[in-house]
Design a protein around this motif. Sequence first.
Motif, PDB file in Angstrom:
ATOM      1  N   VAL A 396       0.877  -1.220   0.028  1.00  0.00           N
ATOM      2  CA  VAL A 396       0.029  -0.085   0.080  1.00  0.00           C
ATOM      3  C   VAL A 396       0.805   1.226  -0.126  1.00  0.00           C
ATOM      4  O   VAL A 396       0.590   2.454  -0.396  1.00  0.00           O
ATOM      5  CB  VAL A 396      -1.117  -0.007   1.028  1.00  0.00           C
ATOM      6  N   VAL A 397       2.025   1.146   0.543  1.00  0.00           N
ATOM      7  CA  VAL A 397       2.917   2.197   0.898  1.00  0.00           C
ATOM      8  C   VAL A 397       3.922   2.358  -0.456  1.00  0.00           C
ATOM      9  O   VAL A 397       4.219   3.389  -1.043  1.00  0.00           O
ATOM     10  CB  VAL A 397       3.496   2.344   2.280  1.00  0.00           C
ATOM     11  N   ALA A 398       4.989   1.301  -0.020  1.00  0.00           N
ATOM     12  CA  ALA A 398       5.968   1.238  -0.851  1.00  0.00           C
ATOM     13  C   ALA A 398       5.974   1.202  -2.140  1.00  0.00           C
ATOM     14  O   ALA A 398       6.644   1.915  -3.151  1.00  0.00           O
ATOM     15  CB  ALA A 398       7.044   0.161  -0.591  1.00  0.00           C
ATOM     16  N   LEU A 399       5.012   0.458  -2.902  1.00  0.00           N
ATOM     17  CA  LEU A 399       5.034   0.325  -4.369  1.00  0.00           C
ATOM     18  C   LEU A 399       4.430   1.675  -5.169  1.00  0.00           C
ATOM     19  O   LEU A 399       4.977   2.008  -5.984  1.00  0.00           O
ATOM     20  CB  LEU A 399       3.954  -0.615  -4.614  1.00  0.00           C
ATOM     21  N   PRO A 400       3.254   2.362  -4.587  1.00  0.00           N
ATOM     22  CA  PRO A 400       3.019   3.748  -5.153  1.00  0.00           C
ATOM     23  C   PRO A 400       4.228   4.642  -5.024  1.00  0.00           C
ATOM     24  O   PRO A 400       4.243   5.441  -6.043  1.00  0.00           O
ATOM     25  CB  PRO A 400       1.749   4.002  -4.458  1.00  0.00           C
ATOM     26  N   LEU A 401       4.800   4.593  -4.135  1.00  0.00           N
ATOM     27  CA  LEU A 401       6.158   5.637  -3.972  1.00  0.00           C
ATOM     28  C   LEU A 401       7.077   5.436  -4.946  1.00  0.00           C
ATOM     29  O   LEU A 401       7.553   6.129  -5.346  1.00  0.00           O
ATOM     30  CB  LEU A 401       6.698   5.539  -2.358  1.00  0.00           C
ATOM     31  N   LEU A 402       7.499   3.851  -5.286  1.00  0.00           N
ATOM     32  CA  LEU A 402       8.440   3.722  -6.157  1.00  0.00           C
ATOM     33  C   LEU A 402       7.916   4.110  -7.483  1.00  0.00           C
ATOM     34  O   LEU A 402       8.633   4.740  -8.287  1.00  0.00           O
ATOM     35  CB  LEU A 402       8.512   2.214  -6.105  1.00  0.00           C
ATOM     36  N   GLY A 403       6.650   4.119  -7.853  1.00  0.00           N
ATOM     37  CA  GLY A 403       6.091   4.460  -8.856  1.00  0.00           C
ATOM     38  C   GLY A 403       6.333   5.974  -9.270  1.00  0.00           C
ATOM     39  O   GLY A 403       6.914   6.496 -10.426  1.00  0.00           O
ATOM     40  N   VAL A 404       6.024   6.925  -8.259  1.00  0.00           N
ATOM     41  CA  VAL A 404       6.307   8.271  -8.456  1.00  0.00           C
ATOM     42  C   VAL A 404       7.760   8.446  -8.362  1.00  0.00           C
ATOM     43  O   VAL A 404       8.033   9.353  -9.323  1.00  0.00           O
ATOM     44  CB  VAL A 404       5.718   8.718  -6.932  1.00  0.00           C
ATOM     45  N   ALA A 405       8.762   7.925  -7.711  1.00  0.00           N
ATOM     46  CA  ALA A 405       9.930   8.076  -8.143  1.00  0.00           C
ATOM     47  C   ALA A 405      10.650   7.964  -9.216  1.00  0.00           C
ATOM     48  O   ALA A 405      11.692   8.451  -9.787  1.00  0.00           O
ATOM     49  CB  ALA A 405      10.928   7.324  -7.128  1.00  0.00           C
ATOM     50  N   LEU A 406      10.205   6.760  -9.984  1.00  0.00           N
ATOM     51  CA  LEU A 406      10.340   6.240 -11.184  1.00  0.00           C
ATOM     52  C   LEU A 406       9.695   7.405 -12.322  1.00  0.00           C
ATOM     53  O   LEU A 406      10.646   7.845 -13.290  1.00  0.00           O
ATOM     54  CB  LEU A 406       9.963   4.954 -11.592  1.00  0.00           C
ATOM     55  N   HIS A 407       8.710   7.827 -12.073  1.00  0.00           N
ATOM     56  CA  HIS A 407       8.290   8.871 -13.028  1.00  0.00           C
ATOM     57  C   HIS A 407       8.821  10.009 -13.049  1.00  0.00           C
ATOM     58  O   HIS A 407       9.183  10.592 -14.327  1.00  0.00           O
ATOM     59  CB  HIS A 407       6.516   9.158 -12.689  1.00  0.00           C
ATOM     60  N   ARG A 408       9.047  10.669 -11.794  1.00  0.00           N
ATOM     61  CA  ARG A 408      10.072  11.889 -11.645  1.00  0.00           C
ATOM     62  C   ARG A 408      11.488  11.849 -12.286  1.00  0.00           C
ATOM     63  O   ARG A 408      11.892  12.839 -12.605  1.00  0.00           O
ATOM     64  CB  ARG A 408       9.875  12.178 -10.328  1.00  0.00           C
ATOM     65  N   SER A 409      11.865  10.440 -12.381  1.00  0.00           N
ATOM     66  CA  SER A 409      13.184  10.209 -12.880  1.00  0.00           C
ATOM     67  C   SER A 409      13.185  10.038 -14.512  1.00  0.00           C
ATOM     68  O   SER A 409      14.395   9.884 -15.026  1.00  0.00           O
ATOM     69  CB  SER A 409      13.885   9.189 -12.315  1.00  0.00           C
ATOM     70  N   GLY A 410      11.845  10.229 -15.032  1.00  0.00           N
ATOM     71  CA  GLY A 410      11.933   9.935 -16.478  1.00  0.00           C
ATOM     72  C   GLY A 410      11.843   8.601 -17.125  1.00  0.00           C
ATOM     73  O   GLY A 410      11.977   8.490 -18.458  1.00  0.00           O
ATOM     74  N   ILE A 411      11.383   7.752 -16.217  1.00  0.00           N
ATOM     75  CA  ILE A 411      11.259   6.449 -16.347  1.00  0.00           C
ATOM     76  C   ILE A 411       9.776   6.220 -16.392  1.00  0.00           C
ATOM     77  O   ILE A 411       9.159   6.291 -15.237  1.00  0.00           O
ATOM     78  CB  ILE A 411      11.969   5.385 -15.399  1.00  0.00           C
ATOM     79  N   PRO A 412       8.947   5.862 -17.308  1.00  0.00           N
ATOM     80  CA  PRO A 412       7.381   5.878 -17.491  1.00  0.00           C
ATOM     81  C   PRO A 412       6.968   4.529 -16.635  1.00  0.00           C
ATOM     82  O   PRO A 412       7.525   3.392 -16.537  1.00  0.00           O
ATOM     83  CB  PRO A 412       7.151   5.411 -18.835  1.00  0.00           C
ATOM     84  N   VAL A 413       6.191   4.799 -15.683  1.00  0.00           N
ATOM     85  CA  VAL A 413       5.616   3.800 -14.760  1.00  0.00           C
ATOM     86  C   VAL A 413       4.999   2.868 -15.710  1.00  0.00           C
ATOM     87  O   VAL A 413       5.151   1.408 -15.491  1.00  0.00           O
ATOM     88  CB  VAL A 413       4.522   4.406 -13.729  1.00  0.00           C
ATOM     89  N   GLY A 414       4.470   2.847 -16.804  1.00  0.00           N
ATOM     90  CA  GLY A 414       3.874   2.400 -17.650  1.00  0.00           C
ATOM     91  C   GLY A 414       4.520   1.112 -18.156  1.00  0.00           C
ATOM     92  O   GLY A 414       4.395  -0.188 -18.445  1.00  0.00           O
ATOM     93  N   LEU A 415       5.778   1.560 -18.408  1.00  0.00           N
ATOM     94  CA  LEU A 415       6.944   0.710 -18.856  1.00  0.00           C
ATOM     95  C   LEU A 415       7.247  -0.345 -17.770  1.00  0.00           C
ATOM     96  O   LEU A 415       7.437  -1.788 -18.185  1.00  0.00           O
ATOM     97  CB  LEU A 415       8.227   1.425 -19.250  1.00  0.00           C
ATOM     98  N   VAL A 416       7.224  -0.134 -16.764  1.00  0.00           N
ATOM     99  CA  VAL A 416       7.513  -1.370 -15.537  1.00  0.00           C
ATOM    100  C   VAL A 416       6.132  -2.067 -15.297  1.00  0.00           C
ATOM    101  O   VAL A 416       6.263  -3.239 -15.274  1.00  0.00           O
ATOM    102  CB  VAL A 416       7.712  -0.591 -14.412  1.00  0.00           C
ATOM    103  N   GLY A 417       4.885  -1.519 -15.516  1.00  0.00           N
ATOM    104  CA  GLY A 417       3.653  -2.065 -15.287  1.00  0.00           C
ATOM    105  C   GLY A 417       3.684  -2.966 -16.448  1.00  0.00           C
ATOM    106  O   GLY A 417       3.011  -4.103 -16.271  1.00  0.00           O
ATOM    107  N   ALA A 418       4.085  -2.783 -17.642  1.00  0.00           N
ATOM    108  CA  ALA A 418       3.607  -3.648 -18.873  1.00  0.00           C
ATOM    109  C   ALA A 418       4.598  -4.800 -18.656  1.00  0.00           C
ATOM    110  O   ALA A 418       4.341  -5.996 -18.960  1.00  0.00           O
ATOM    111  CB  ALA A 418       4.176  -2.895 -20.283  1.00  0.00           C
ATOM    112  N   GLY A 419       5.755  -4.745 -18.097  1.00  0.00           N
ATOM    113  CA  GLY A 419       6.804  -5.873 -17.890  1.00  0.00           C
ATOM    114  C   GLY A 419       6.349  -6.626 -16.893  1.00  0.00           C
ATOM    115  O   GLY A 419       6.753  -7.922 -16.628  1.00  0.00           O
ATOM    116  N   LEU A 420       5.642  -5.981 -15.897  1.00  0.00           N
ATOM    117  CA  LEU A 420       5.038  -6.844 -14.793  1.00  0.00           C
ATOM    118  C   LEU A 420       3.382  -7.615 -15.281  1.00  0.00           C
ATOM    119  O   LEU A 420       3.129  -8.687 -14.491  1.00  0.00           O
ATOM    120  CB  LEU A 420       4.583  -6.126 -13.592  1.00  0.00           C
TER     121      LEU A 420
END
Length: 482
Positions: A396-420
């Motif tokens: 509930v806490v860690a996964l959403p925060l990881l997504g925000v950190a990736l997005h702000r670093s220029g890595i699309p969250v959708g790229l990770v979601g598609a891989g999962l």
Amino acid sequence: MSEVGDIGRKAGRGLRWSLLGNLVMKAGSFVMSLVLARLLVPEDFGVFAIALAATQFVIYINDAGVIAATVQWRGRLSEIAPTATVVAILSSFALYALFWVIAPFYARLAGSEDAIWVIRILMATNLVYGLTAVRSAALMRRFEQDKLALANLAGFVANASVSITLAANGAGAYSFAWGQLSGGVLTGVLVVALARVKIEFGFDRAQAARLLRFGLPLCVSLGIEGLLLNVDSVIVGDVLGPAWLGFYLLAFNISSWVPGLIGTAIRYVALPSFSRLAEEGGESMREGVRQSVPLLAGMVLPIAVLMGTLAPAVVEFLYGANWLPAAQVLRFLAIVMAVRMLTLLVTDILAALGRTKATMWVNLCWAVALVPSLLVGARLDGIEGAAVAHAVVAVVVALPLLGVALHRSGIPVGLVGAGLARPLLGAAAAGLVMVALATVIDGAFFELCVAGGAGLLLFVLVVVPRAVLKRLVRQGRAHARL
């Protein structure tokens, strides 16, 4: 994309060696744990867990981030080796002195004063890591994971020999501490010999500042990560006592097999690989993420599902019915393990991009949510409540925060979601099959073979592309003819 391919080949070779070395070590650790479980009592495991929690926390901050900063350094290693060596040594010795003083207070806080000298002995292992930090980084930077694997395996042999001998002679929790220190010393000697980095000491203020600007936020982040991994041992020990902590530790150790085997191997190659890809540009970095996420998920999720759904069978088959209270803990720690593995990968991606502060804030928020949740969970429902709290906070806490950190670093969250996506679908299907078959099968061994085997086979059929399966079948037939 040729540079991506070249880095991928080097990383692949390094990963194969890391996996092989870790596989041998984990197999050996498993055998050692079986032997020690019969020589020691749960209280011994509980005392060791308290000491290990402190040591594992310190190991993350031991070198002030020098290893990661050296691996990621843009330039020649010889430029910074003298300064980096001094920084790592000073950091490790300062932390050892600090924990020598606070060991009695920490042990009383965790509920066992018997852990004081176990902590002090075990903590000396981190002095060795500080002395060899730059040499370890050099091997990782050059993708010479075969040499690291050799050093670690030799250290494990020393660790197992000393631990089992001392346990058989009544040393209790001290057998763990002296064993790990002996193994650490041998590993350190071999790393220095194999790294072929001239031992020089020096201090350049500008270089030290540059190293610490990168390393300290990552160091703080990893320190918080160490807290996340070990704070539950302290809280469970304080609330429930060493005996219940022994059960919790057993479940935690089982759930840590995958991070210890696959996670450690990946970390040896992920940071140098992503660092080189980051130098090539954004598209190369995104391609590396696109390829690495499904690979990681494909290795981790089937094991997490097996641990979560067949936990009683796993514990009973491996350790006996006396340890069954650990099974309900393992169900939820398997979820934590899967999230941890994704976190490890994301941490290395962000570090390669120079975004070490992002990982620091993610882990800090995770820790702030975790500590009170563990206290409440342990008081309400014992060791199972602590494990449930750990799993809920991770999702509930860690996964959403990881997504925000990736997005702000220029890595699309959708790229990770598609891989999962595909591995998650396969994991869900495998879990349903395991649960259904487990209800009609008696005996831990048969449950693991039939229910576990059927679930893992279904996972492979769902996740692995059909073209890859056909190629593997053709290769298998060709080898069979030979």
